[in-house]
Write a protein that holds these residues in place. Structure first.
Motif, PDB file in Angstrom:
ATOM      1  N   PHE A   1      -5.078  -2.759  -2.618  1.00 60.31           N
ATOM      2  CA  PHE A   1      -5.419  -4.057  -3.368  1.00 60.31           C
ATOM      3  C   PHE A   1      -5.451  -5.318  -2.512  1.00 60.31           C
ATOM      4  O   PHE A   1      -6.160  -6.294  -3.287  1.00 60.31           O
ATOM      5  CB  PHE A   1      -4.084  -4.197  -4.371  1.00 60.31           C
ATOM      6  N   SER A   2      -5.550  -5.330  -1.417  1.00 59.13           N
ATOM      7  CA  SER A   2      -5.656  -6.706  -0.579  1.00 59.13           C
ATOM      8  C   SER A   2      -6.959  -6.658  -0.292  1.00 59.13           C
ATOM      9  O   SER A   2      -7.460  -5.830   0.686  1.00 59.13           O
ATOM     10  CB  SER A   2      -4.438  -6.802   0.532  1.00 59.13           C
ATOM     11  N   TYR A   3      -7.619  -8.071  -0.389  1.00 58.87           N
ATOM     12  CA  TYR A   3      -9.132  -7.988   0.185  1.00 58.87           C
ATOM     13  C   TYR A   3      -8.997  -8.405   1.534  1.00 58.87           C
ATOM     14  O   TYR A   3     -10.153  -8.192   2.476  1.00 58.87           O
ATOM     15  CB  TYR A   3      -9.728  -9.048  -0.796  1.00 58.87           C
ATOM     16  N   GLU A   4      -7.723  -8.632   2.050  1.00 57.29           N
ATOM     17  CA  GLU A   4      -7.834  -9.333   3.541  1.00 57.29           C
ATOM     18  C   GLU A   4      -8.102  -8.181   4.502  1.00 57.29           C
ATOM     19  O   GLU A   4      -8.383  -8.179   5.556  1.00 57.29           O
ATOM     20  CB  GLU A   4      -6.534  -9.962   3.698  1.00 57.29           C
TER      21      GLU A   4
ATOM     22  N   GLY B   1      -9.759  -2.027   9.220  1.00 57.28           N
ATOM     23  CA  GLY B   1     -10.702  -2.696   8.342  1.00 57.28           C
ATOM     24  C   GLY B   1     -11.642  -1.430   7.892  1.00 57.28           C
ATOM     25  O   GLY B   1     -11.836  -1.178   6.812  1.00 57.28           O
ATOM     26  N   ILE B   2     -12.281  -0.911   9.039  1.00 57.55           N
ATOM     27  CA  ILE B   2     -13.234   0.226   8.897  1.00 57.55           C
ATOM     28  C   ILE B   2     -12.812   1.220   8.277  1.00 57.55           C
ATOM     29  O   ILE B   2     -13.387   1.789   7.315  1.00 57.55           O
ATOM     30  CB  ILE B   2     -13.841   0.397  10.259  1.00 57.55           C
ATOM     31  N   LYS B   3     -11.571   1.636   8.541  1.00 59.06           N
ATOM     32  CA  LYS B   3     -10.827   2.862   7.832  1.00 59.06           C
ATOM     33  C   LYS B   3     -10.592   2.606   6.556  1.00 59.06           C
ATOM     34  O   LYS B   3     -10.860   3.421   5.645  1.00 59.06           O
ATOM     35  CB  LYS B   3      -9.519   3.144   8.806  1.00 59.06           C
ATOM     36  N   THR B   4     -10.318   1.363   6.250  1.00 56.74           N
ATOM     37  CA  THR B   4     -10.007   1.182   4.777  1.00 56.74           C
ATOM     38  C   THR B   4     -11.191   0.865   3.989  1.00 56.74           C
ATOM     39  O   THR B   4     -11.169   1.556   2.811  1.00 56.74           O
ATOM     40  CB  THR B   4      -9.170  -0.318   4.696  1.00 56.74           C
ATOM     41  N   SER B   5     -12.216   0.440   4.542  1.00 58.82           N
ATOM     42  CA  SER B   5     -13.549   0.281   3.847  1.00 58.82           C
ATOM     43  C   SER B   5     -14.073   1.474   3.572  1.00 58.82           C
ATOM     44  O   SER B   5     -14.638   2.009   2.601  1.00 58.82           O
ATOM     45  CB  SER B   5     -14.395  -0.622   4.530  1.00 58.82           C
TER      46      SER B   5
ATOM     47  N   VAL C   1     -18.023  -3.669   0.012  1.00 60.64           N
ATOM     48  CA  VAL C   1     -17.634  -2.164  -0.094  1.00 60.64           C
ATOM     49  C   VAL C   1     -17.420  -1.831  -1.537  1.00 60.64           C
ATOM     50  O   VAL C   1     -17.618  -0.677  -2.040  1.00 60.64           O
ATOM     51  CB  VAL C   1     -16.246  -2.350   0.683  1.00 60.64           C
ATOM     52  N   HIS C   2     -16.816  -2.537  -2.399  1.00 63.46           N
ATOM     53  CA  HIS C   2     -16.716  -2.237  -3.846  1.00 63.46           C
ATOM     54  C   HIS C   2     -17.949  -2.135  -4.381  1.00 63.46           C
ATOM     55  O   HIS C   2     -18.145  -1.396  -5.457  1.00 63.46           O
ATOM     56  CB  HIS C   2     -15.631  -3.304  -4.504  1.00 63.46           C
TER      57      HIS C   2
END
Length: 164
Positions: free
Chosen positions: A48-51, A60-64, A118-119
């Protein structure tokens, strides 16, 4: 089992159950993909965190990556839960709107441009692929013989085909 798509009637229970199923399956798929990408280092911030969508870091790449590929899974869930191509846009936008509200209440309004990209990509994948899969499913042939007749195992027609 063939499906008949007649007139769509307003059924609030069905719609709310479909939205609930979509949300639960979306976050379940996201959790599995985040666990695959990050291993045991899983937190609510990754959901849930945009950061954490910063493309400058490997995490960040893995999360995206996990969020984008959850769009594919959500399209498949649309095909099973909603089953109508013309409703995919509504349910896809509702899914990501609820996700935006949850993210907003969790960490504040998403101010990161990478979160929006991303979203946005995940939303487009969900809607377009969901409509494609649902339309393919709607266009399947309906076996008319199986709908209107029940063959008896001892019927003469069945015996004549067995003798040949």
């Amino acid at each position: 089992m063939p499906r008949f798509y007649g007139r769509g009637q307003w059924d609030p229970k069905l719609i709310s159950l479909q939205i609930t199923c979509m949300q639960c399956s979306h976050y379940l798929a996201l959790g599995v993909l985040l666990a695959v990408c990050h291993g045991q280092h899983l937190s609510l911030d990754q959901f849930f965190s945009y950061e954490l969508h910063a493309i400058e870091s490997v995490d960040g790449i893995k999360t995206s990556f996990a969020h984008i590929f959850t769009g594919f899974a959500s399209a498949i869930f649309l095909c099973y839960f909603v089953e109508r191509a013309k409703k995919c846009l509504d349910f896809g936008v509702t899914l990501y709107l609820i996700d935006l509200i949850i993210c907003w209440t969790y960490k504040g309004f998403p101010a990161s441009w990478s979160w929006w990209i991303v979203h946005g990509i995940a939303l487009v994948l969900t809607v377009v692929l969901g409509e494609y899969l649902c339309s393919r499913r709607e266009l399947e042939e309906i076996p008319m013989l199986d709908l209107f007749t029940r063959r008896n195992l001892n019927s003469p027609r069945k015996k004549s085909t067995q003798m040949d």
